[in-house]
Write a protein that holds these residues in place. Structure first.
Motif, PDB file in Angstrom:
ATOM      1  N   ASN A   1       0.934  -1.091  -0.010  1.00  0.00           N
ATOM      2  CA  ASN A   1      -0.296   0.045   0.000  1.00  0.00           C
ATOM      3  C   ASN A   1       0.760   1.442   0.018  1.00  0.00           C
ATOM      4  O   ASN A   1       1.727   1.559   0.879  1.00  0.00           O
ATOM      5  CB  ASN A   1      -0.990  -0.021   1.249  1.00  0.00           C
ATOM      6  N   ASN A   2       0.781   2.189  -1.176  1.00  0.00           N
ATOM      7  CA  ASN A   2       1.120   3.578  -0.796  1.00  0.00           C
ATOM      8  C   ASN A   2       2.524   3.496  -1.025  1.00  0.00           C
ATOM      9  O   ASN A   2       3.240   4.639  -0.399  1.00  0.00           O
ATOM     10  CB  ASN A   2       0.424   4.361  -0.111  1.00  0.00           C
ATOM     11  N   TYR A   3       3.383   2.571  -1.518  1.00  0.00           N
ATOM     12  CA  TYR A   3       4.826   2.680  -1.533  1.00  0.00           C
ATOM     13  C   TYR A   3       5.266   3.675  -2.418  1.00  0.00           C
ATOM     14  O   TYR A   3       4.225   3.915  -3.379  1.00  0.00           O
ATOM     15  CB  TYR A   3       5.361   1.483  -1.825  1.00  0.00           C
ATOM     16  N   ALA A   4       6.282   4.349  -2.444  1.00  0.00           N
ATOM     17  CA  ALA A   4       6.951   5.177  -3.457  1.00  0.00           C
ATOM     18  C   ALA A   4       8.202   4.900  -3.881  1.00  0.00           C
ATOM     19  O   ALA A   4       9.057   5.141  -2.787  1.00  0.00           O
ATOM     20  CB  ALA A   4       6.663   6.821  -2.903  1.00  0.00           C
TER      21      ALA A   4
ATOM     22  N   ALA B   1       4.380  13.784   0.089  1.00  0.00           N
ATOM     23  CA  ALA B   1       4.768  15.004   1.072  1.00  0.00           C
ATOM     24  C   ALA B   1       3.890  14.972   1.977  1.00  0.00           C
ATOM     25  O   ALA B   1       2.717  14.346   2.242  1.00  0.00           O
ATOM     26  CB  ALA B   1       4.205  16.397  -0.064  1.00  0.00           C
ATOM     27  N   TYR B   2       4.073  15.295   3.110  1.00  0.00           N
ATOM     28  CA  TYR B   2       3.373  15.676   4.385  1.00  0.00           C
ATOM     29  C   TYR B   2       2.923  14.439   5.022  1.00  0.00           C
ATOM     30  O   TYR B   2       2.097  14.381   5.629  1.00  0.00           O
ATOM     31  CB  TYR B   2       2.330  16.678   4.279  1.00  0.00           C
ATOM     32  N   GLY B   3       3.681  13.414   4.725  1.00  0.00           N
ATOM     33  CA  GLY B   3       3.138  11.975   5.233  1.00  0.00           C
ATOM     34  C   GLY B   3       2.202  11.297   4.508  1.00  0.00           C
ATOM     35  O   GLY B   3       1.545  10.292   5.197  1.00  0.00           O
ATOM     36  N   ASP B   4       1.750  11.769   3.602  1.00  0.00           N
ATOM     37  CA  ASP B   4       0.858  11.156   2.654  1.00  0.00           C
ATOM     38  C   ASP B   4      -0.544  11.571   3.274  1.00  0.00           C
ATOM     39  O   ASP B   4      -0.700  12.334   4.116  1.00  0.00           O
ATOM     40  CB  ASP B   4       0.970   9.696   2.725  1.00  0.00           C
TER      41      ASP B   4
ATOM     42  N   SER C   1       5.089  19.860  -0.725  1.00  0.00           N
ATOM     43  CA  SER C   1       4.367  19.030  -2.325  1.00  0.00           C
ATOM     44  C   SER C   1       4.409  20.062  -3.519  1.00  0.00           C
ATOM     45  O   SER C   1       4.435  19.091  -4.707  1.00  0.00           O
ATOM     46  CB  SER C   1       2.719  18.901  -1.590  1.00  0.00           C
ATOM     47  N   GLU C   2       4.701  21.211  -3.455  1.00  0.00           N
ATOM     48  CA  GLU C   2       4.842  22.108  -4.493  1.00  0.00           C
ATOM     49  C   GLU C   2       6.314  22.142  -5.057  1.00  0.00           C
ATOM     50  O   GLU C   2       6.602  23.073  -6.020  1.00  0.00           O
ATOM     51  CB  GLU C   2       4.069  23.288  -4.300  1.00  0.00           C
TER      52      GLU C   2
ATOM     53  N   MET D   1      -2.309  13.705  -1.244  1.00  0.00           N
ATOM     54  CA  MET D   1      -0.858  13.605  -1.559  1.00  0.00           C
ATOM     55  C   MET D   1      -0.394  12.373  -2.231  1.00  0.00           C
ATOM     56  O   MET D   1       0.803  12.426  -2.868  1.00  0.00           O
ATOM     57  CB  MET D   1       0.027  13.905  -0.202  1.00  0.00           C
ATOM     58  N   ASP D   2      -1.305  11.444  -2.437  1.00  0.00           N
ATOM     59  CA  ASP D   2      -0.915  10.390  -3.370  1.00  0.00           C
ATOM     60  C   ASP D   2      -1.257  10.435  -4.681  1.00  0.00           C
ATOM     61  O   ASP D   2      -0.778   9.456  -5.465  1.00  0.00           O
ATOM     62  CB  ASP D   2      -1.683   9.031  -2.876  1.00  0.00           C
TER      63      ASP D   2
END
Length: 546
Positions: A274-277, A345-348, A357-358, A408-409
């Motif tokens: 889940n939600n790996y990057a 960003a920001y812990g998702d 994020s920007e 953020m995802d």
């Protein structure tokens, strides 16, 4: 896995090797390659090391996981199967020996008019999977195929080739699916899709989920013990992932859909975690150790999908982004927004946008894939430029307040990346852009704005987001946030929270999107309804009710 429950499935020797290898060496160094080969069960001597199995030893049907085809090209298609007479065993019920598999392709489903046949080997090192690239076929034609192993014959599959590169076909109909969590409902949408008149199915990710499945199959509510105990933990190792594909591919509706249509697949997160990057795991496990898990997941994905040889993984890397054409009607640029992305960003989750994020350096696609996409647009001569990918591309505010939180995802967490893509499309002169998306378990229809901060900005394309096949349970026609989302996002033209799939029909003058839903998935037999239909016209982008 929670940190408290985490116990590494890898040997101390392997973990020690991984800890001392940085990411670059992990991908290229000899010691890392040896460790990785061990992690994904690859023999040092290669696949020729296995002896051949006497076909007389195949005393049970080896084709329990069905057949599939994929990535249709002019005169060519990829055929897939995987031998597993005992699918819920780690070895599929076969010894570590290679098996000869014969295949045949015909013009008719009775195989009275055969056009190609041959044989190949199913190697134990590849989970006894078979990937056959059949060339020399006619362009733009339906074919039928099947496999034989010993005295056993697979079910018959139906597939098709793409039109020639210079051809001008009048139409292309795509089935669009994503997110099929086994323990949250039946795959009824696939039963209907198998009977639908589509040319190709696009699977946009979350083909399976890494989580444990109970003995009753979760919401499927089977009799106790129906699902074997081997599925009672999160998948981490190569054996885990192979077994989970076997569970999913035993579903009769999924089997029927694969047999009925060629698939073009891409993954999202749950095929791994889940939600790996990139190399960053959800729980911030050591990167080198997570890459071992990613290597196992990627290998199992290739073994279990109708993918061509260029997609064969190299350790924890697999180039899944690729380009397909449907004559001069459509160019399909299939993306991978998971493997190369910056960490969320920001812990998702849903957060207010800000400097993190920007940051212009952040990317969802990675620089190489971004260049590949935009360069491909500059060379495109297609009427429609279609981008099958994973996460919501259009901006989504979750409230009418200013500022509002965004996900953020999704592409909202990577606005500089999205801006570069839109600028690239504009520079390439792309006029009929369509983004196809999964992930969020709802149907959305968006107009894509050149500048989402200005609701009067030019509409440069459309985004069709398909709901899930089963993930999230039954859903609701109007989720609790329906009114808020519709008010907060004026470019959002449609929102429905039931399960189902979408079809997109591309023509010379317009494209039509049909959002199809089932009223429930926690029991079988749900009927299919077309909840809404929209069109977007060549030269006049934007969704309009059909």
């Amino acid at each position: 896995m929670t940190p408290a429950a985490h116990q590494s499935p890898y040997t101390p020797e392997l973990r020690a090797t991984a800890r001392h290898v940085g990411r670059r060496r992990f991908l290229t160094g000899t010691a890392a390659a040896a460790a990785l080969a061990f992690a994904v069960n690859l023999p040092a001597a290669g696949t020729a090391a296995a002896a051949e199995l006497d076909p007389a030893r195949l005393t049970a049907d080896p084709f329990t996981l069905g057949v599939a085809s994929g990535d249709p090209r002019p005169g060519s298609v990829l055929l897939w199967t995987r031998l597993a007479p005992a699918p819920y065993q780690a070895d599929g019920g076969l010894p570590a020996r290679r098996v000869t598999v014969r295949w045949e392709v015909a013009r008719d489903d009775s195989f009275r008019r055969p056009v190609r046949r041959g044989s190949t080997l199913a190697h134990p090192e590849f989970g006894h999977s078979v990937h056959v690239q059949v060339d020399g076929l006619e362009d733009d034609r339906v074919y039928y195929y099947r496999f034989r192993a010993g005295s056993w014959i697979s079910r018959t599959g139906r597939t098709r080739t793409a039109p020639g590169h210079g051809a001008a076909p009048g139409s292309l109909t795509l089935g669009v699916v994503s997110c099929q969590r086994y323990d949250q409902g039946y795959f009824t949408a696939y039963k209907h899709l198998a009977e639908d008149d589509v040319d190709v199915v696009l699977h946009l990710g979350d083909y399976l989920y890494e989580y444990a499945v109970s003995g009753v199959g979760g919401a499927r509510a089977y009799p106790a013990g129906t699902v074997p105990a081997v599925y009672g933990h999160e998948m981490v190792t190569l054996d885990d992932y192979r077994l989970k594909y076997a569970l999913y591919k035993s579903d009769p509706d999924l089997l029927a859909a694969h047999a009925a249509h060629p698939f073009v697949v891409t993954w999202d997160d749950h095929e791994t975690e889940n939600n790996y990057a990139g190399a960053v795991s959800e729980k911030d496990d050591p990167a080198a150790e997570f890459l071992i898990r990613r290597a196992a997941a990627y290998r199992a994905y290739w073994e279990n999908q109708p993918l061509r040889r260029p997609q064969l993984p190299d350790g924890p890397d697999l180039r899944l982004y690729r380009r397909l054409h449907w004559g001069r009607l459509a160019q399909l640029d299939v993306l991978d927004t998971r493997q190369y992305r910056s960490d969320q960003a920001y812990g998702d989750g849903w957060q207010f946008p800000g400097p993190e994020s920007e940051n212009p350096a952040r990317t969802l696609t990675g620089a190489a894939q971004e260049r590949w996409l935009i360069d491909g647009w500059h060379r495109s001569r297609a009427r429609w430029n279609v981008v099958p990918q994973q996460v919501t591309f259009a901006r989504r505010h979750n409230s009418t307040s200013v500022p509002s939180q965004v996900s953020m995802d999704s592409w909202d967490g990577y606005p500089a990346s999205r801006n570069r893509i839109l600028a690239g499309a504009q520079a390439a002169g792309i006029e009929n852009l369509m983004v196809l998306t999964g992930d969020v378990h709802v149907h959305y229809g968006f107009d894509i704005k050149r500048d989402f901060a200005d609701e009067n900005s030019r509409t440069v394309g459309t985004e069709i987001v398909t709901s899930s096949v089963s993930s999230g349970g039954n859903g609701a026609e109007k989720p609790a946030n329906w009114a808020t989302f519709m008010a907060a996002n004026p470019h959002l033209r449609f929102y429905n929270g039931l399960r189902g799939y979408a079809t997109v029909s591309l023509g010379r003058d317009l494209a039509r999107a049909d959002f199809k839903t089932v009223p429930y998935v926690t029991r079988q037999g749900a009927p299919l309804t077309t909840a809404a239909s929209f069109v977007t016209e060549v030269g006049d982008q934007g969704l309009k009710p059909a």
